[in-house]
Design a protein around this motif. Sequence first.
Motif, PDB file in Angstrom:
ATOM      1  N   MET A   1       4.118  66.227  79.195  1.00 34.39           N
ATOM      2  CA  MET A   1       3.729  66.462  77.893  1.00 34.39           C
ATOM      3  C   MET A   1       3.493  67.767  77.386  1.00 34.39           C
ATOM      4  N   GLY A   2       3.819  68.372  76.256  1.00 34.08           N
ATOM      5  CA  GLY A   2       3.219  69.701  75.876  1.00 34.08           C
ATOM      6  C   GLY A   2       3.884  70.779  76.403  1.00 34.08           C
ATOM      7  N   GLY A   3       4.604  70.697  77.470  1.00 33.99           N
ATOM      8  CA  GLY A   3       5.417  71.838  78.257  1.00 33.99           C
ATOM      9  C   GLY A   3       4.527  72.571  79.133  1.00 33.99           C
ATOM     10  N   ARG A   4       3.323  72.609  79.340  1.00 32.99           N
ATOM     11  CA  ARG A   4       2.417  73.657  80.171  1.00 32.99           C
ATOM     12  C   ARG A   4       2.433  73.073  81.353  1.00 32.99           C
ATOM     13  N   SER A   5       2.764  74.042  82.406  1.00 29.22           N
ATOM     14  CA  SER A   5       2.852  73.964  83.822  1.00 29.22           C
ATOM     15  C   SER A   5       1.569  74.035  84.516  1.00 29.22           C
ATOM     16  N   SER A   6       0.379  74.036  83.809  1.00 26.25           N
ATOM     17  CA  SER A   6      -0.817  74.017  84.194  1.00 26.25           C
ATOM     18  C   SER A   6      -1.787  72.672  84.097  1.00 26.25           C
ATOM     19  N   SER A   7      -0.934  71.719  83.652  1.00 23.73           N
ATOM     20  CA  SER A   7      -1.647  70.278  83.319  1.00 23.73           C
ATOM     21  C   SER A   7      -1.967  69.665  84.693  1.00 23.73           C
ATOM     22  N   PRO A   8      -3.055  68.772  84.435  1.00 24.30           N
ATOM     23  CA  PRO A   8      -3.623  67.939  85.800  1.00 24.30           C
ATOM     24  C   PRO A   8      -2.374  67.370  86.512  1.00 24.30           C
ATOM     25  N   LEU A   9      -1.246  66.927  85.808  1.00 21.36           N
ATOM     26  CA  LEU A   9      -0.563  66.192  86.315  1.00 21.36           C
ATOM     27  C   LEU A   9       0.209  67.050  87.408  1.00 21.36           C
ATOM     28  N   ASP A  10       0.681  68.246  87.003  1.00 21.91           N
ATOM     29  CA  ASP A  10       1.466  69.368  87.714  1.00 21.91           C
ATOM     30  C   ASP A  10       0.762  69.543  88.943  1.00 21.91           C
ATOM     31  N   LYS A  11      -0.615  69.888  88.760  1.00 21.76           N
ATOM     32  CA  LYS A  11      -1.336  70.294  89.604  1.00 21.76           C
ATOM     33  C   LYS A  11      -1.524  69.480  91.008  1.00 21.76           C
ATOM     34  N   ARG A  12      -1.522  67.876  90.576  1.00 21.82           N
ATOM     35  CA  ARG A  12      -1.605  66.808  91.197  1.00 21.82           C
ATOM     36  C   ARG A  12      -0.552  66.965  92.128  1.00 21.82           C
ATOM     37  N   MET A  32      -5.149  63.061  77.629  1.00 21.37           N
ATOM     38  CA  MET A  32      -4.502  64.126  77.328  1.00 21.37           C
ATOM     39  C   MET A  32      -4.637  64.383  75.830  1.00 21.37           C
ATOM     40  N   PRO A  33      -5.005  65.797  75.640  1.00 24.05           N
ATOM     41  CA  PRO A  33      -5.266  65.951  74.081  1.00 24.05           C
ATOM     42  C   PRO A  33      -4.119  66.327  73.130  1.00 24.05           C
ATOM     43  N   VAL A  34      -3.151  65.251  73.338  1.00 24.41           N
ATOM     44  CA  VAL A  34      -2.037  65.162  72.381  1.00 24.41           C
ATOM     45  C   VAL A  34      -1.906  63.861  71.651  1.00 24.41           C
ATOM     46  N   ASN A  35      -1.882  63.822  70.508  1.00 21.69           N
ATOM     47  CA  ASN A  35      -2.049  62.558  69.752  1.00 21.69           C
ATOM     48  C   ASN A  35      -3.083  61.529  70.541  1.00 21.69           C
ATOM     49  N   PHE A  36      -2.905  60.292  71.149  1.00 19.58           N
ATOM     50  CA  PHE A  36      -3.630  59.443  71.681  1.00 19.58           C
ATOM     51  C   PHE A  36      -3.015  59.002  72.976  1.00 19.58           C
ATOM     52  N   PRO A  37      -2.564  59.779  73.797  1.00 20.81           N
ATOM     53  CA  PRO A  37      -2.104  59.148  74.927  1.00 20.81           C
ATOM     54  C   PRO A  37      -3.094  58.933  75.995  1.00 20.81           C
ATOM     55  N   LEU A  38      -2.786  58.138  77.187  1.00 21.42           N
ATOM     56  CA  LEU A  38      -3.547  57.777  78.236  1.00 21.42           C
ATOM     57  C   LEU A  38      -2.541  57.880  79.423  1.00 21.42           C
ATOM     58  N   PHE A  39      -2.801  58.783  80.487  1.00 23.56           N
ATOM     59  CA  PHE A  39      -1.861  58.979  81.557  1.00 23.56           C
ATOM     60  C   PHE A  39      -2.587  58.158  82.878  1.00 23.56           C
ATOM     61  N   LEU A  40      -1.769  57.255  83.556  1.00 22.49           N
ATOM     62  CA  LEU A  40      -2.210  56.828  84.835  1.00 22.49           C
ATOM     63  C   LEU A  40      -1.338  57.384  85.763  1.00 22.49           C
ATOM     64  N   GLN A  41      -2.150  58.076  86.801  1.00 17.88           N
ATOM     65  CA  GLN A  41      -1.673  58.484  87.851  1.00 17.88           C
ATOM     66  C   GLN A  41      -1.827  58.162  89.137  1.00 17.88           C
ATOM     67  N   HIS A  42      -1.115  58.154  90.115  1.00 22.73           N
ATOM     68  CA  HIS A  42      -0.996  57.567  91.601  1.00 22.73           C
ATOM     69  C   HIS A  42      -0.672  58.622  92.454  1.00 22.73           C
ATOM     70  N   PRO A  43      -1.483  58.525  93.606  1.00 25.85           N
ATOM     71  CA  PRO A  43      -1.045  59.751  94.613  1.00 25.85           C
ATOM     72  C   PRO A  43       0.403  59.525  95.262  1.00 25.85           C
ATOM     73  N   PHE A  44       0.994  58.522  95.202  1.00 28.04           N
ATOM     74  CA  PHE A  44       2.432  58.431  95.547  1.00 28.04           C
ATOM     75  C   PHE A  44       3.463  57.770  94.745  1.00 28.04           C
ATOM     76  N   ARG A  45       3.029  57.473  93.269  1.00 24.17           N
ATOM     77  CA  ARG A  45       4.003  57.047  92.377  1.00 24.17           C
ATOM     78  C   ARG A  45       4.149  57.781  91.527  1.00 24.17           C
ATOM     79  N   ARG A  46       5.219  57.602  90.581  1.00 21.36           N
ATOM     80  CA  ARG A  46       5.521  58.162  89.384  1.00 21.36           C
ATOM     81  C   ARG A  46       4.387  57.786  88.525  1.00 21.36           C
ATOM     82  N   HIS A  47       3.811  58.880  87.700  1.00 29.73           N
ATOM     83  CA  HIS A  47       2.834  58.525  86.417  1.00 29.73           C
ATOM     84  C   HIS A  47       3.234  57.797  85.397  1.00 29.73           C
TER      85      HIS A  47
END
Length: 500
Positions: A1-12, A32-47
């Motif tokens: 979201m937001g189109g930035r390549s340096s997001s925490p998700l991309d780094k992970r 993430m500072p976009v509206n009111f989202p929450l991202f759940l991330q997993h080392p081996f699964r889609r976020h």
Amino acid sequence: MGGRSSSPLDKRQQQHLKGDHTQEEPDPLLEMPVNFPLFLQHPFRRHLCFSAATGEAQRSWRLVLQGGIRLRGTVLQRSQAPAALAFLDAIRLYRQHQGHFGHDDVTLGSDAEVLTTVLMRELLPALRAQTLPGLRGVGRARVWAWTELLDAVHAVVLAGASAGLRAFQPEKDELLVALEKTIRPDVDQMLQLRARVAGRLRAEVQGPLESCLHRKVDAQLPRVTQTLLNTVEAALAAVQALLVQGMDRLYCHLRGKPSGVRLRKEVYSFGEMPWDPELMQTCYREAERSKGRLRQLVAPFGFLGTQSVVFGAQDLAQQVRLMADAVATFLQLADQCLTTALDCNQAAQQLEKVRGRVLKKFQSDSGSAQRRFIRRWQICIFLPFVLSQLEPSCKAELPEFEGDVLAMGSPALTIEGIYEDVIRGLLLQRTDRELKKALGASNVSCALDCCSDAPWDQEGAGEDLTGSWAMSFGGLGSLHKVYGMVESVASWMEQHPPVL
């Protein structure tokens, strides 16, 4: 979201593409500072992304999800069942045989999830080598293709691990029955043999172990111990403050002009305190404060499990003999002493007495729990490191002692197990001395003697093997069987790669 390549998700995701597993897994819950989202991330699964309607709703969901992640992650660590303890030991031994001595967060999750994480880490190098050259796209598109691939492989491995564990259950039950029958008539002989072999091993390893501790552990042991103490002490102080506030509210309500409806509401709110994520957040934040400092201190020892340490402190604050038990004790004692014959002032006086008894018990329970917590994590941090340092020299001497143990013919007794117990016992002497310094000498020795992490004590143990000892032996027996199953599933995955 937001189109930035340096997001925490991309780094992970880019870490996976590069094969970087030298760092701990990040917090699985991102905001993430976009509206009111929450991202759940997993080392081996889609976020996963959740969108809340308001900032308040976002915070509420964040607290609920954090609690769920923690309770799901520590389900095995919180269990005292021999089977759960044996499974965790089996995973640790399997990883040590693969050369991974350091403790990390791989054991967070259910048995199937833990087994899947172990196998996924083993599969990743081959998966990268075979699939990365053929991935299409560049930048974010390539990262997304890799994420989808990982998700598909993880689903296959998780299904196989779950099926393997279910299929193993009947065999495990039969093993436990057979093992108990084998152990009962031979327990005295086993204990005597173990004591004799342990004594010989201790004489062999004590010199090299002392040298290792002096050169590589002693300088950091006080700092690590104090940081662990700070972590759990701050969380427990916050718990006590909440407990006092809750009891004081009830006391003041009775001193005033209470209504039955209001009093019932106050009692209900007090009983729900341990499960109120907003209220307990104060305690959980205190457990997080020393996380960065601890991570820096323990990294040289190959320990990458500081999230597990934090989760353990938070679990302690919520459940084990602390907030939940204190609340239940207060309500039980109050129910016993409050009767319809008392007026409000008399009832308040009775509650004041109950408050004193509950606080005294809480302080005793929290002191014991604090010592057990520190002691456990001292061993988790330093024991794997010490074992890895001694492996080239001391482990090579074990075949000299193996003959007597093999002659016993019991899977509950192995030379590797005796060797590790000896190392653990000697290491505990060192860590206990440091713990006494950190806590102060008064009343500490008695409390430490009661801790459950002490090595196997042979003297006087043979009289009571029909109960908890038999269960412990059962756990040890299933450990070796589960360890074999881990190897079998890993081998099966190598022979049957996922079809994508």
